[in-house]
Design an enzyme around this catalytic site. Structure first.
Site, PDB file in Angstrom:
ATOM      1  N   GLU A  86       0.839  -1.211   0.000  1.00  0.00           N
ATOM      2  CA  GLU A  86       0.000   0.000   0.000  1.00  0.00           C
ATOM      3  C   GLU A  86       0.876   1.265   0.000  1.00  0.00           C
ATOM      4  O   GLU A  86       0.574   2.236  -0.694  1.00  0.00           O
ATOM      5  CB  GLU A  86      -0.897  -0.024   1.242  1.00  0.00           C
ATOM      6  CG  GLU A  86      -2.193   0.730   1.075  1.00  0.00           C
ATOM      7  CD  GLU A  86      -3.165   0.371   2.188  1.00  0.00           C
ATOM      8  OE1 GLU A  86      -4.179  -0.275   1.881  1.00  0.00           O
ATOM      9  OE2 GLU A  86      -2.894   0.701   3.356  1.00  0.00           O
TER      10      GLU A  86
ATOM     11  N   GLU B 195       2.214   1.753  -3.396  1.00  0.00           N
ATOM     12  CA  GLU B 195       1.171   2.294  -4.276  1.00  0.00           C
ATOM     13  C   GLU B 195       0.914   3.771  -3.969  1.00  0.00           C
ATOM     14  O   GLU B 195       0.774   4.588  -4.893  1.00  0.00           O
ATOM     15  CB  GLU B 195      -0.127   1.475  -4.099  1.00  0.00           C
ATOM     16  CG  GLU B 195      -1.235   1.915  -5.045  1.00  0.00           C
ATOM     17  CD  GLU B 195      -2.551   1.157  -4.824  1.00  0.00           C
ATOM     18  OE1 GLU B 195      -2.574   0.178  -4.049  1.00  0.00           O
ATOM     19  OE2 GLU B 195      -3.558   1.578  -5.439  1.00  0.00           O
TER      20      GLU B 195
ATOM     21  N   CYS C 181      -8.964  -2.503   3.222  1.00  0.00           N
ATOM     22  CA  CYS C 181      -8.851  -3.689   4.087  1.00  0.00           C
ATOM     23  C   CYS C 181     -10.219  -4.200   4.493  1.00  0.00           C
ATOM     24  O   CYS C 181     -10.329  -5.280   5.064  1.00  0.00           O
ATOM     25  CB  CYS C 181      -8.079  -3.342   5.366  1.00  0.00           C
ATOM     26  SG  CYS C 181      -6.415  -2.852   4.997  1.00  0.00           S
TER      27      CYS C 181
ATOM     28  N   SER D 264      -7.348   1.710  -3.233  1.00  0.00           N
ATOM     29  CA  SER D 264      -6.079   1.004  -3.367  1.00  0.00           C
ATOM     30  C   SER D 264      -6.371  -0.374  -3.951  1.00  0.00           C
ATOM     31  O   SER D 264      -7.390  -0.987  -3.617  1.00  0.00           O
ATOM     32  CB  SER D 264      -5.431   0.852  -1.993  1.00  0.00           C
ATOM     33  OG  SER D 264      -4.468  -0.170  -2.027  1.00  0.00           O
TER      34      SER D 264
ATOM     35  N   LYS E  54     -16.223 -10.666   6.109  1.00  0.00           N
ATOM     36  CA  LYS E  54     -15.162 -11.531   5.566  1.00  0.00           C
ATOM     37  C   LYS E  54     -15.746 -12.826   5.014  1.00  0.00           C
ATOM     38  O   LYS E  54     -15.175 -13.453   4.133  1.00  0.00           O
ATOM     39  CB  LYS E  54     -14.122 -11.862   6.646  1.00  0.00           C
ATOM     40  CG  LYS E  54     -13.311 -10.676   7.110  1.00  0.00           C
ATOM     41  CD  LYS E  54     -12.209 -10.307   6.141  1.00  0.00           C
ATOM     42  CE  LYS E  54     -11.507  -9.037   6.595  1.00  0.00           C
ATOM     43  NZ  LYS E  54     -10.693  -8.421   5.541  1.00  0.00           N
TER      44      LYS E  54
ATOM     45  N   GLU F 199     -16.464 -11.819   1.690  1.00  0.00           N
ATOM     46  CA  GLU F 199     -15.236 -11.547   0.926  1.00  0.00           C
ATOM     47  C   GLU F 199     -14.626 -12.828   0.345  1.00  0.00           C
ATOM     48  O   GLU F 199     -14.212 -12.860  -0.808  1.00  0.00           O
ATOM     49  CB  GLU F 199     -14.205 -10.840   1.818  1.00  0.00           C
ATOM     50  CG  GLU F 199     -12.933 -10.456   1.061  1.00  0.00           C
ATOM     51  CD  GLU F 199     -11.867  -9.803   1.951  1.00  0.00           C
ATOM     52  OE1 GLU F 199     -11.705 -10.235   3.106  1.00  0.00           O
ATOM     53  OE2 GLU F 199     -11.195  -8.882   1.476  1.00  0.00           O
TER      54      GLU F 199
ATOM     55  N   GLU G 231     -12.941 -13.474  -7.396  1.00  0.00           N
ATOM     56  CA  GLU G 231     -11.488 -13.257  -7.557  1.00  0.00           C
ATOM     57  C   GLU G 231     -10.672 -13.936  -6.462  1.00  0.00           C
ATOM     58  O   GLU G 231      -9.454 -14.065  -6.582  1.00  0.00           O
ATOM     59  CB  GLU G 231     -11.163 -11.761  -7.674  1.00  0.00           C
ATOM     60  CG  GLU G 231     -11.661 -10.850  -6.580  1.00  0.00           C
ATOM     61  CD  GLU G 231     -13.097 -10.363  -6.747  1.00  0.00           C
ATOM     62  OE1 GLU G 231     -13.892 -11.043  -7.417  1.00  0.00           O
ATOM     63  OE2 GLU G 231     -13.440  -9.317  -6.169  1.00  0.00           O
TER      64      GLU G 231
ATOM     65  N   CYS H 184     -12.087  -2.789  13.361  1.00  0.00           N
ATOM     66  CA  CYS H 184     -12.401  -4.221  13.498  1.00  0.00           C
ATOM     67  C   CYS H 184     -12.648  -4.650  14.945  1.00  0.00           C
ATOM     68  O   CYS H 184     -13.320  -5.650  15.169  1.00  0.00           O
ATOM     69  CB  CYS H 184     -11.284  -5.062  12.903  1.00  0.00           C
ATOM     70  SG  CYS H 184     -11.069  -4.758  11.151  1.00  0.00           S
TER      71      CYS H 184
HETATM   72  S1  SF4 Z   1     -14.783  -5.996  11.117  1.00  0.00           S
HETATM   73 FE1  SF4 Z   1     -15.887  -4.232  10.267  1.00  0.00          FE
HETATM   74  S2  SF4 Z   1     -14.283  -2.704   9.918  1.00  0.00           S
HETATM   75 FE2  SF4 Z   1     -13.244  -4.667  10.171  1.00  0.00          FE
HETATM   76  S3  SF4 Z   1     -13.039  -5.438   8.084  1.00  0.00           S
HETATM   77 FE3  SF4 Z   1     -14.935  -6.297   8.913  1.00  0.00          FE
HETATM   78  S4  SF4 Z   1     -16.540  -4.897   8.231  1.00  0.00           S
HETATM   79 FE4  SF4 Z   1     -14.599  -3.814   8.008  1.00  0.00          FE
END
Ligand code: SF4
Ligand code: SF4
Ligand code: SF4
Length: 614
Positions: free
Chosen positions: A322, A325, A344, A364, A403, A406, A411, A544
């Site tokens: 990062e 970049e 992130c 990014s 996540k 995600e 990808e 987080c």
């Molecule tokens: S816990 Fe919340 S702030 Fe952290 S990556 Fe997940 S959604 Fe984003």
């Protein structure tokens, strides 16, 4: 701090509007009768449960009582959300000039001479009735509810010794919405407190859920009968944190992980995100802010994981990529290259892809630490132990419901296999009957277990930016800078900003947490009015440590303690800059080449595209 946004206010629960108005009428009446409720803030003496208490005229009775160590039950009130006074569990008896009334303590402010009683027989009986009304059409299968033993409704029912409900409501049976990868929605357990709607609409400005239909048929769902998966939901899980019952929970992957642990021939690997070590202990009754890294790693080994790696290393790798970049964008001379925004947070990414798809060039291209580690474990590490990546099952222990979404992005196919949130890991540890509080410590495995203080602070708001600045400033100044604490971007303000002078560049930075703040920054960028060069955005309040998979509640008070644990870890590390991590240096030397190399781009970067929703 109380947020005052009022998006979609007209859709607020009709019952809550009614009771809110009633409470204001009561206040107004008292005001007219006695003229004691003060507009300008000043000190007021009241009698609270027989004790003289000095308080500010601007406080609410429920908060004054809390300060005096008297906990008044509440189901609709939650940190930062607008007060609606609709559950009526927080009622207290208020006496003023000889006249007694039952009032909601969450919406009543003190007045001179007020006598407040929080637990009289009358108050307790009214509370029981209000709670029994909520329970009358509630699914009472508590032992099989995902929130069993962590549910406020259950706790208050137990505190008030409710044995039955005298109101036999007809129970509506609604199918559970399991469509989302992240969130499970069970209307049968919903008490219509409205916290989730306020969180999603007022704080996050996503408007994925709303109150639909009226009266007995009222439900909280995405609009027009759509499922959660079809909706604008970005999977942040902030509604899950706010929900006082089992109506909104994370989508559990525990059984999948247990099945994988019992599949012969598989190598089970866990990676743990920076914030988990500062929150997992709370699930076992430990105080907020205790760092339990060693116990966490040990517990994962006891569960049966063959290797436990530290996502903090992924954070260090994110930073070197990062910072590379950012310097490239800063010095390119192309106006559209700035501001650069960190990526992130998968909830923020989906938010950007849905609502600001014409501004994706500002993001990014670096993957999140979790996705970087997943990529390296299934390539570099699999190669180093001469195993087929298909024989490795990677379980990511994350603070985050997003996540789960995600890892299912096309990808990232064939990389991480499952995500368990902090809360799910705690459930798994309990299911395995591990005595977490009393077990010893264990260390992360290498070569993917060594990290710096910069990696640790990724878990709280401002941490990603601070870590990136430590590396970018060293590289731009071509020095090993000693002043590396960027304290101006720490703390719980939802928008923090600073201007830095680095190697002749004046750099304006911003750190935002909550998607409402992200929206404001994106609107500025869209209209060409942004003054910033570098922006950190995290969807969850506090970053987080306040993620949708963390133990609730995530109040500012608790989040500050969790943050302190991570800052302490950073301060105690010998290495506090990502580019100084020997594991990072070795990895680039052995496998990735230069920072920003072609291989680094293939394995550690990604791309974004517009996301559609109904
Ligand atoms: S816990 Fe919340 S702030 Fe952290 S990556 Fe997940 S959604 Fe984003
Ligand atoms: S997960 Fe986030 S975006 Fe989705 S409904 Fe809940 S608060 Fe809204
Ligand atoms: S889903 Fe949870 S937070 Fe939302 S209204 Fe129902 S009980 Fe309240």
């Amino acid at each position: 701090m109380e947020e005052k946004h009022n998006h979609k206010k007209e859709e607020v629960h009709s019952h809550s509007e009614h009771t809110h108005e009633q409470t204001h009428e009561h206040n107004h009446e008292l005001h007219e009768h006695y003229g004691h409720i003060n507009n300008a803030e000043h000190k007021v003496k009241i009698i609270l449960n027989g004790k003289e208490v000095l308080c500010s005229s601007d406080e609410y009775l429920i908060d004054i009582a809390k300060r005096e160590n008297i906990e008044i039950p509440r189901l609709c009130l939650y940190d930062r959300l607008e007060r609606t006074a609709n559950c009526r569990l927080c009622i207290v008896e208020v006496e003023l000039n000889g006249k007694k009334r039952i009032m909601t303590s969450c919406s009543t402010k003190p007045a001179v001479g007020m006598i407040v009683s929080t637990h009289t027989s009358k108050v307790l009986e009214h509370r029981r009735i209000n709670l029994e009304l909520l329970l009358a059409n509630h699914d009472l299968n508590c032992p099989i509810c995902p929130k069993n033993l962590h549910c406020d409704l259950q706790k208050y029912s137990s505190d008030l010794m409710i044995k039955d409900t005298r109101f036999n409501g007809v129970r509506r049976i609604t199918p559970v919405d399991e469509s989302s990868r992240s969130i499970r929605r069970d209307d049968n357990r919903c008490i219509l407190c409205g916290r989730c709607i306020k969180m999603c609409n007022d704080i996050q400005t996503v408007n994925a859920i709303q109150q639909n239909f009226r009266g007995f048929n009222t439900v909280i769902t995405p609009p027009l009968g759509h499922t959660m998966a079809e909706s604008a939901c970005v999977n942040c899980g902030q509604c899950v944190i706010a929900c006082p019952t089992g109506a909104l929970t994370e989508k559990s992957d525990i059984q999948h992980v247990i099945d994988a642990l019992n599949t012969p021939g598989k190598i089970l690997i866990a990676q743990t995100a920076p914030s988990i070590r500062a929150t997992l202990g709370e699930c076992f009754g430990m105080d907020p802010g205790q760092n339990v890294t060693g116990k966490m790693v040990n517990a994962l080994r006891m569960i049966g994981f063959h290797k436990v790696f530290d996502t903090d290393l992924g954070a260090d790798i994110t930073i070197v990529e990062e910072a590379t970049e950012f310097i490239k964008r800063l010095t390119s001379g192309k106006p559209n290259d700035l501001p650069m925004i960190t990526t992130c947070c998968p909830a923020w990414i989906k938010f950007g892809e849905q609502f600001y798809f014409d501004q994706l060039n500002h993001m990014s291209t670096c993957r999140s630490p979790q996705a970087i580690m997943a990529s390296l474990i299934k390539t570099y590490y699999a190669n180093s132990i001469q195993k087929d990546p298909k024989d490795i099952v990677l379980v990511d222990i994350m603070p985050c419901t997003a996540k789960k979404f995600e890892i299912c992005r096309p990808e990232f196919k064939n990389e991480a296999d499952f995500v368990l949130t902090t809360v799910e890991l705690a459930k798994l540890i309990k299911e395995m009957n591990i005595d977490f509080v009393n077990i010893g410590n264990s260390d992360f495995d290498n070569p993917l277990g060594e990290s710096t203080g910069a990696g640790a602070i990724f878990g709280h708001t401002g941490g990603v930016m601070e870590a990136a600045l430590r590396t970018a400033a060293d590289w731009l100044e071509k020095k090993d800078l000693q002043n590396i604490d960027y304290k101006e971007i720490r703390g719980m303000d939802t928008l923090k900003e600073a201007t830095l002078e680095i190697a002749g560049h004046k750099i304006n930075i911003a750190v935002a947490h909550t998607l409402g703040e992200a929206r404001k920054l994106m609107e500025e960028i869209k209209t060409g009015k942004s003054k910033y060069h570098f922006i950190e955005i995290m969807a969850c309040y506090g970053g987080c440590i306040g993620g949708g998979g963390q133990p609730a509640p995530c109040t500012a008070e608790i989040l500050k303690k969790r943050t302190s644990a991570l800052i302490k870890e950073d301060e105690h590390k010998d290495l506090r800059k990502s580019h100084k991590n020997p594991a990072v240096i070795q990895l680039y030397k052995e496998y990735l080449g230069e920072y920003g190399s072609e291989r680094a781009h293939r394995l550690l970067h990604t791309s974004y595209y517009p996301q559609e929703y109904k």
